[in-house]
Write an enzyme that holds these catalytic residues in place. Structure first.
Site, PDB file in Angstrom:
ATOM      1  N   SER A 132       0.853  -1.236  -0.009  1.00 20.94           N
ATOM      2  CA  SER A 132       0.068  -0.019  -0.118  1.00 20.94           C
ATOM      3  C   SER A 132       0.788   1.255  -0.054  1.00 20.94           C
ATOM      4  O   SER A 132       1.714   1.492  -1.042  1.00 20.94           O
ATOM      5  CB  SER A 132      -1.057  -0.024   1.186  1.00 20.94           C
ATOM      6  OG  SER A 132      -2.111   0.857   1.090  1.00 20.94           O
ATOM      7  N   GLU A 225      -9.889  -4.007  -6.252  1.00 18.00           N
ATOM      8  CA  GLU A 225      -8.808  -3.054  -5.451  1.00 18.00           C
ATOM      9  C   GLU A 225      -9.228  -1.668  -6.285  1.00 18.00           C
ATOM     10  O   GLU A 225      -8.818  -1.541  -7.372  1.00 18.00           O
ATOM     11  CB  GLU A 225      -7.572  -2.984  -5.029  1.00 18.00           C
ATOM     12  CG  GLU A 225      -7.641  -4.184  -4.142  1.00 18.00           C
ATOM     13  CD  GLU A 225      -6.178  -4.258  -3.486  1.00 18.00           C
ATOM     14  OE1 GLU A 225      -5.787  -3.232  -3.087  1.00 18.00           O
ATOM     15  OE2 GLU A 225      -5.783  -5.190  -3.604  1.00 18.00           O
TER      16      GLU A 225
END
Length: 282
Positions: A132, A225
């Site tokens: 991330s 995502e």
């Protein structure tokens, strides 16, 4: 995650609130393996598995949207990488945006890399990995290292956040489907982190960086995502092997030991890391 965690992220009033919530929940959600030696080495926590392979290290940069995450709360995924690969895993800390804005975080991870070299590690002994926001720092670091002529053994990115201009198509297309990331809070985090800096700066948005002669790169991302586009563009820039997994949340690898999909993903990562070290030695 959709009904409990995502709403909590949507209503977190301050970065400090998000930080405290994550530090409280991480030990309950993620399983740290036993049998690891944990020690502090300079600015990084070192996780050493039994029978650690010589000359093999992973520099792991944790995520947390630049507001949360510490070596303690990421000890589970780092420890499982250590167990699966046999490599020492170094977990450096870096300033959160509420402590110091950009470029404090990329400066800190570059210093962590330099610290490993000062200890005697060679670039070819090290795989850099992260998730991330940590994936953002991984690819920013990779661009800096390649510009220096320092080539790591390999690179692993879990759902990397590569574009702080927030221009990826999947931010809108996957917003309803993503079970974790609240898109409507991302711009707020970007503005606090950058503190007026240009979001197209390659150290802030590595999708705009150059990667001359990159090492082997593996990127894993979930099909639903919001950061899927970032992963795809980073893969195109670096020549990465890109794995798009169905029906998994953001950084599902954190659930290694608890979810079959996480177990399978981490087995893939371990094979990639071991192959990267073998190639670097040759």
């Amino acid at each position: 995650m959709r009904w409990a965690v995502k709403p909590q992220l949507e209503k977190s009033a301050t970065p400090e609130t998000a930080y405290r919530s994550f530090e409280r929940l991480a030990p309950l959600l993620f399983s740290t393996p036993r049998g690891l030696e944990v020690r502090q080495e300079g600015p990084a926590e070192c996780l050493m598995p039994a029978g650690a392979v010589p000359d093999c290290a992973i520099l792991y940069l944790h995520g947390g949207a630049f507001v949360a995450g510490t070596p303690r709360s990421y000890r589970a995924i780092a420890g499982r990488l250590a167990r699966r690969t046999g490599a020492r895993v170094f977990l450096p800390d870096y300033p959160h945006l509420q402590e110091a804005p950009f470029p404090a975080a990329p400066d800190a991870v570059l210093a962590a890399w330099d610290g490993l070299l000062a200890q005697g590690w060679r670039p070819s002994d090290i795989v850099i990995a992260g998730d991330s926001a940590g994936g953002n720092l991984v690819f920013g670091l990779l661009a800096d290292l390649l510009a220096r002529g320092q080539r790591p053994a390999g690179v692993v990115g879990f759902s990397p956040w590569g574009d702080l201009t927030l221009s990826g198509e999947s931010l809108a297309a996957n917003a309803p489907a993503d079970p974790l990331i609240p898109v409507d809070r991302m711009q707020e985090a970007v503005e606090m982190y950058l503190d007026g800096a240009d979001p197209r700066d390659p150290r802030a948005s590595p999708v705009f960086a150059d990667f001359p002669d990159p090492p082997p790169v593996l990127i894993q991302v979930g099909a639903d995502e919001v950061l899927r586009s970032d992963a795809e563009r980073l893969a195109e820039k670096t020549g990465a092997k890109l794995e798009i997994w169905p029906d998994v949340p953001h950084v599902w690898q954190m659930f290694d030991g608890r979810l079959p999909e996480a177990n399978a993903a981490m087995r893939q990562v371990a094979r990639f890391v071991q192959t990267s070290f073998d190639r670097a030695r040759r």
